[in-house]
Design a protein around this motif. Structure first.
Motif, PDB file in Angstrom:
ATOM      1  N   GLY A  30       0.814  -1.200   0.000  1.00 40.30           N
ATOM      2  CA  GLY A  30       0.000   0.000   0.000  1.00 40.30           C
ATOM      3  C   GLY A  30       0.849   1.251   0.000  1.00 40.30           C
ATOM      4  O   GLY A  30       2.079   1.205   0.023  1.00 40.30           O
ATOM      5  N   VAL A  31       0.178   2.407   0.010  1.00 38.70           N
ATOM      6  CA  VAL A  31       0.840   3.707  -0.058  1.00 38.70           C
ATOM      7  C   VAL A  31       0.186   4.658   0.933  1.00 38.70           C
ATOM      8  O   VAL A  31      -1.052   4.732   1.014  1.00 38.70           O
ATOM      9  CB  VAL A  31       0.751   4.302  -1.482  1.00 38.70           C
ATOM     10  N   ASN A  32       1.017   5.390   1.669  1.00 40.38           N
ATOM     11  CA  ASN A  32       0.536   6.470   2.518  1.00 40.38           C
ATOM     12  C   ASN A  32       0.392   7.720   1.655  1.00 40.38           C
ATOM     13  O   ASN A  32       1.384   8.271   1.160  1.00 40.38           O
ATOM     14  CB  ASN A  32       1.529   6.719   3.658  1.00 40.38           C
ATOM     15  N   VAL A  33      -0.830   8.180   1.456  1.00 44.61           N
ATOM     16  CA  VAL A  33      -1.115   9.344   0.617  1.00 44.61           C
ATOM     17  C   VAL A  33      -1.137  10.597   1.500  1.00 44.61           C
ATOM     18  O   VAL A  33      -1.743  10.597   2.564  1.00 44.61           O
ATOM     19  CB  VAL A  33      -2.462   9.159  -0.115  1.00 44.61           C
ATOM     20  N   LEU A  34      -0.492  11.666   1.028  1.00 40.46           N
ATOM     21  CA  LEU A  34      -0.365  12.885   1.822  1.00 40.46           C
ATOM     22  C   LEU A  34      -1.632  13.729   1.709  1.00 40.46           C
ATOM     23  O   LEU A  34      -1.880  14.357   0.681  1.00 40.46           O
ATOM     24  CB  LEU A  34       0.850  13.681   1.359  1.00 40.46           C
ATOM     25  N   ASN A  35      -2.418  13.741   2.774  1.00 42.13           N
ATOM     26  CA  ASN A  35      -3.685  14.477   2.809  1.00 42.13           C
ATOM     27  C   ASN A  35      -3.557  15.772   3.603  1.00 42.13           C
ATOM     28  O   ASN A  35      -4.494  16.224   4.247  1.00 42.13           O
ATOM     29  CB  ASN A  35      -4.809  13.613   3.382  1.00 42.13           C
ATOM     30  N   PHE A  36      -2.388  16.388   3.552  1.00 45.08           N
ATOM     31  CA  PHE A  36      -2.103  17.597   4.327  1.00 45.08           C
ATOM     32  C   PHE A  36      -1.017  18.395   3.610  1.00 45.08           C
ATOM     33  O   PHE A  36      -0.381  17.912   2.660  1.00 45.08           O
ATOM     34  CB  PHE A  36      -1.607  17.225   5.732  1.00 45.08           C
ATOM     35  N   PHE A  88      -0.853  -0.675  -6.923  1.00 44.83           N
ATOM     36  CA  PHE A  88      -0.759  -0.892  -5.481  1.00 44.83           C
ATOM     37  C   PHE A  88      -2.107  -1.356  -4.924  1.00 44.83           C
ATOM     38  O   PHE A  88      -3.159  -1.116  -5.519  1.00 44.83           O
ATOM     39  CB  PHE A  88      -0.287   0.383  -4.779  1.00 44.83           C
ATOM     40  N   ASP A  89      -2.042  -2.015  -3.773  1.00 42.04           N
ATOM     41  CA  ASP A  89      -3.229  -2.671  -3.210  1.00 42.04           C
ATOM     42  C   ASP A  89      -4.024  -1.804  -2.255  1.00 42.04           C
ATOM     43  O   ASP A  89      -5.198  -2.082  -2.002  1.00 42.04           O
ATOM     44  CB  ASP A  89      -2.800  -3.943  -2.458  1.00 42.04           C
ATOM     45  N   LEU A  90      -3.395  -0.774  -1.693  1.00 42.74           N
ATOM     46  CA  LEU A  90      -4.008  -0.057  -0.581  1.00 42.74           C
ATOM     47  C   LEU A  90      -3.582   1.403  -0.609  1.00 42.74           C
ATOM     48  O   LEU A  90      -2.419   1.718  -0.884  1.00 42.74           O
ATOM     49  CB  LEU A  90      -3.569  -0.708   0.737  1.00 42.74           C
ATOM     50  N   LEU A  91      -4.532   2.287  -0.312  1.00 42.10           N
ATOM     51  CA  LEU A  91      -4.303   3.730  -0.224  1.00 42.10           C
ATOM     52  C   LEU A  91      -4.718   4.149   1.177  1.00 42.10           C
ATOM     53  O   LEU A  91      -5.858   3.926   1.585  1.00 42.10           O
ATOM     54  CB  LEU A  91      -5.146   4.431  -1.282  1.00 42.10           C
ATOM     55  N   MET A  92      -3.798   4.770   1.936  1.00 41.10           N
ATOM     56  CA  MET A  92      -4.104   5.144   3.314  1.00 41.10           C
ATOM     57  C   MET A  92      -3.797   6.612   3.550  1.00 41.10           C
ATOM     58  O   MET A  92      -2.904   7.180   2.911  1.00 41.10           O
ATOM     59  CB  MET A  92      -3.317   4.268   4.301  1.00 41.10           C
ATOM     60  N   VAL A  93      -4.536   7.230   4.467  1.00 43.40           N
ATOM     61  CA  VAL A  93      -4.309   8.626   4.831  1.00 43.40           C
ATOM     62  C   VAL A  93      -4.236   8.742   6.348  1.00 43.40           C
ATOM     63  O   VAL A  93      -4.670   7.866   7.088  1.00 43.40           O
ATOM     64  CB  VAL A  93      -5.415   9.547   4.278  1.00 43.40           C
ATOM     65  N   SER A  94      -3.677   9.875   6.805  1.00 47.72           N
ATOM     66  CA  SER A  94      -3.483  10.083   8.234  1.00 47.72           C
ATOM     67  C   SER A  94      -4.581  10.962   8.826  1.00 47.72           C
ATOM     68  O   SER A  94      -5.509  11.369   8.120  1.00 47.72           O
ATOM     69  CB  SER A  94      -2.096  10.681   8.496  1.00 47.72           C
ATOM     70  N   ASP A  95      -4.460  11.277  10.125  1.00 47.04           N
ATOM     71  CA  ASP A  95      -5.563  11.917  10.840  1.00 47.04           C
ATOM     72  C   ASP A  95      -5.057  12.967  11.816  1.00 47.04           C
ATOM     73  O   ASP A  95      -4.182  12.686  12.640  1.00 47.04           O
ATOM     74  CB  ASP A  95      -6.340  10.850  11.618  1.00 47.04           C
ATOM     75  N   HIS A  96      -5.583  14.167  11.689  1.00 44.67           N
ATOM     76  CA  HIS A  96      -5.518  15.182  12.743  1.00 44.67           C
ATOM     77  C   HIS A  96      -6.794  16.001  12.647  1.00 44.67           C
ATOM     78  O   HIS A  96      -7.363  16.161  11.561  1.00 44.67           O
ATOM     79  CB  HIS A  96      -4.273  16.066  12.626  1.00 44.67           C
ATOM     80  N   VAL A  97      -7.237  16.529  13.783  1.00 50.07           N
ATOM     81  CA  VAL A  97      -8.491  17.279  13.836  1.00 50.07           C
ATOM     82  C   VAL A  97      -8.218  18.763  14.066  1.00 50.07           C
ATOM     83  O   VAL A  97      -8.705  19.620  13.330  1.00 50.07           O
ATOM     84  CB  VAL A  97      -9.411  16.716  14.934  1.00 50.07           C
ATOM     85  N   PRO A 121       1.170  20.498   8.429  1.00 46.46           N
ATOM     86  CA  PRO A 121       0.415  21.753   8.422  1.00 46.46           C
ATOM     87  C   PRO A 121      -0.848  21.703   7.580  1.00 46.46           C
ATOM     88  O   PRO A 121      -1.039  20.812   6.746  1.00 46.46           O
ATOM     89  CB  PRO A 121       1.417  22.747   7.834  1.00 46.46           C
ATOM     90  N   ALA A 122      -1.701  22.705   7.811  1.00 46.11           N
ATOM     91  CA  ALA A 122      -2.922  22.855   7.028  1.00 46.11           C
ATOM     92  C   ALA A 122      -2.571  23.201   5.573  1.00 46.11           C
ATOM     93  O   ALA A 122      -1.486  23.722   5.313  1.00 46.11           O
ATOM     94  CB  ALA A 122      -3.779  23.951   7.644  1.00 46.11           C
ATOM     95  N   PRO A 123      -3.505  22.912   4.664  1.00 46.03           N
ATOM     96  CA  PRO A 123      -4.801  22.277   4.911  1.00 46.03           C
ATOM     97  C   PRO A 123      -4.641  20.804   5.259  1.00 46.03           C
ATOM     98  O   PRO A 123      -3.739  20.135   4.764  1.00 46.03           O
ATOM     99  CB  PRO A 123      -5.545  22.444   3.581  1.00 46.03           C
ATOM    100  N   PHE A 124      -5.522  20.316   6.136  1.00 44.05           N
ATOM    101  CA  PHE A 124      -5.512  18.907   6.512  1.00 44.05           C
ATOM    102  C   PHE A 124      -6.896  18.336   6.205  1.00 44.05           C
ATOM    103  O   PHE A 124      -7.884  18.762   6.783  1.00 44.05           O
ATOM    104  CB  PHE A 124      -5.183  18.730   7.997  1.00 44.05           C
ATOM    105  N   PHE A 125      -6.937  17.387   5.293  1.00 47.88           N
ATOM    106  CA  PHE A 125      -8.206  16.816   4.844  1.00 47.88           C
ATOM    107  C   PHE A 125      -8.586  15.637   5.734  1.00 47.88           C
ATOM    108  O   PHE A 125      -7.850  14.649   5.823  1.00 47.88           O
ATOM    109  CB  PHE A 125      -8.106  16.400   3.370  1.00 47.88           C
ATOM    110  N   GLU A 126      -9.733  15.768   6.393  1.00 50.89           N
ATOM    111  CA  GLU A 126     -10.215  14.766   7.356  1.00 50.89           C
ATOM    112  C   GLU A 126     -10.332  13.401   6.673  1.00 50.89           C
ATOM    113  O   GLU A 126     -10.829  13.284   5.551  1.00 50.89           O
ATOM    114  CB  GLU A 126     -11.569  15.233   7.898  1.00 50.89           C
ATOM    115  N   PRO A 127      -9.872  12.321   7.332  1.00 51.90           N
ATOM    116  CA  PRO A 127      -9.738  11.041   6.626  1.00 51.90           C
ATOM    117  C   PRO A 127     -11.032  10.407   6.148  1.00 51.90           C
ATOM    118  O   PRO A 127     -11.082   9.885   5.025  1.00 51.90           O
ATOM    119  CB  PRO A 127      -9.011  10.142   7.640  1.00 51.90           C
TER     120      PRO A 127
END
Length: 291
Positions: A4-10, A31-40, A51-57
């Motif tokens: 899988g791949v960690n996709v940058l959502n920020f 690739f088999d999997l796409l993952m994103v991280s989390d901050h509120v 840093p922002a912008p941070f897209f909610e997972p």
């Protein structure tokens, strides 16, 4: 072994168009999997790294589910104490249904003290809160009439002994982040020992590793798995397979938010690795598939 791949959502370079291109690149490369991280709450301690912008997972993955057809979608990791467990259970179950059973719930305890304070959550209790959260989520999912019949894999993050024990008791997989291979080999032994101690199955191994391809070999005991020449990276993936990893997530982010302005470098590194990976089978789209 799934990759899988960690996709940058920020970050300053992140926007809907870039996220769309990330998703299509990950899927098109096989690739088999796409993952994103989390901050509120993007408090100063968070903003320094993410840093922002941070897209909610959940929002982001629900949108990306409609832009993809095969790749699985997940969180690496959702910070469990930040949400009520019934909200997590509902959002995860809905996303899993809307994506035709493609969701993986990765969870962790969190690390950002200022963010915990901003949300009014006691930082010192985050481990216990995460345990209670996972118990409650699983209890909610037992009501299949309300939450559906599709099983959602739970990956438990955390490189501490508490994280290993949490993975044994509450997870389907252990999801350590950016380990060295010698440390991971030793930790897998402890994971098995904790499972034996509790009389429980050993959870699957699903690490997230760095991906940094260099021209010259990287040496030394502190070399992270996934760092070095292409041969070193491919050898690391093979060693992880032999260690028993069922999934490996590649993380192209190395800590500088300016990297998000130039995702092409990450995509090129992923393409270089993808050439050497088996082509995944296309998943059937029946609308009634059970996972």
């Amino acid at each position: 072994m799934k990759i899988g791949v960690n996709v940058l959502n920020f970050g300053p370079g992140s926007d809907p168009g870039v996220l769309r291109n990330w998703a299509r690149t990950v899927e098109d490369l096989g690739f088999d999997l796409l993952m994103v991280s989390d901050h509120v709450a993007i408090t100063p301690d968070v903003a320094e790294r993410y840093p922002a912008p941070f897209f909610e997972p959940f929002t982001t993955l629900s949108w990306l589910a409609g832009l993809t057809t095969r790749v699985r979608l997940g969180t690496t990791v959702l910070i469990a104490p930040y949400r009520h467990p019934l909200l997590t259970a509902r959002m995860a179950a809905n996303l899993n249904e809307l994506s035709d059973g493609r969701f993986v719930l990765g969870v962790g305890v969190g690390w950002a003290r200022q963010e915990f304070a901003a949300l009014g959550i006691p930082f010192a209790r985050r481990g216990r809160l995460t345990d209670d959260h996972l118990w409650d989520v699983r209890a909610a999912w037992a009501d299949t009439a309300a939450y559906g019949h599709r099983r959602i894999p739970v990956w438990v993050g955390g490189n501490s002994d508490a994280g290993l024990r949490r993975a044994v008791r509450l997870g389907d997989a252990w999801h350590p982040l950016r380990p060295t291979l010698p440390w991971l080999g030793e930790a897998v032994g402890r994971l098995k020992a904790y499972a034996d101690e509790d009389g429980l199955p050993v959870p699957a191994l699903a690490p997230r590793i760095a991906l940094r391809i260099t021209a010259a070999p990287v040496e030394g005991p502190d070399r992270l798995a996934g760092e070095g020449t292409l041969d070193q990276v491919l050898d690391d993936l093979e060693r992880l397979r032999l260690l028993g990893a069922e999934s490996v997530v590649l993380d192209t982010y190395h800590g500088d938010p300016e990297e998000t302005r130039h995702p092409e470098a990450a995509w090129q590194a992923l393409a270089t690795v993808a050439v050497h990976l088996p082509v995944p089978r296309t998943r059937p789209r029946t609308g009634t598939e059970q996972s």
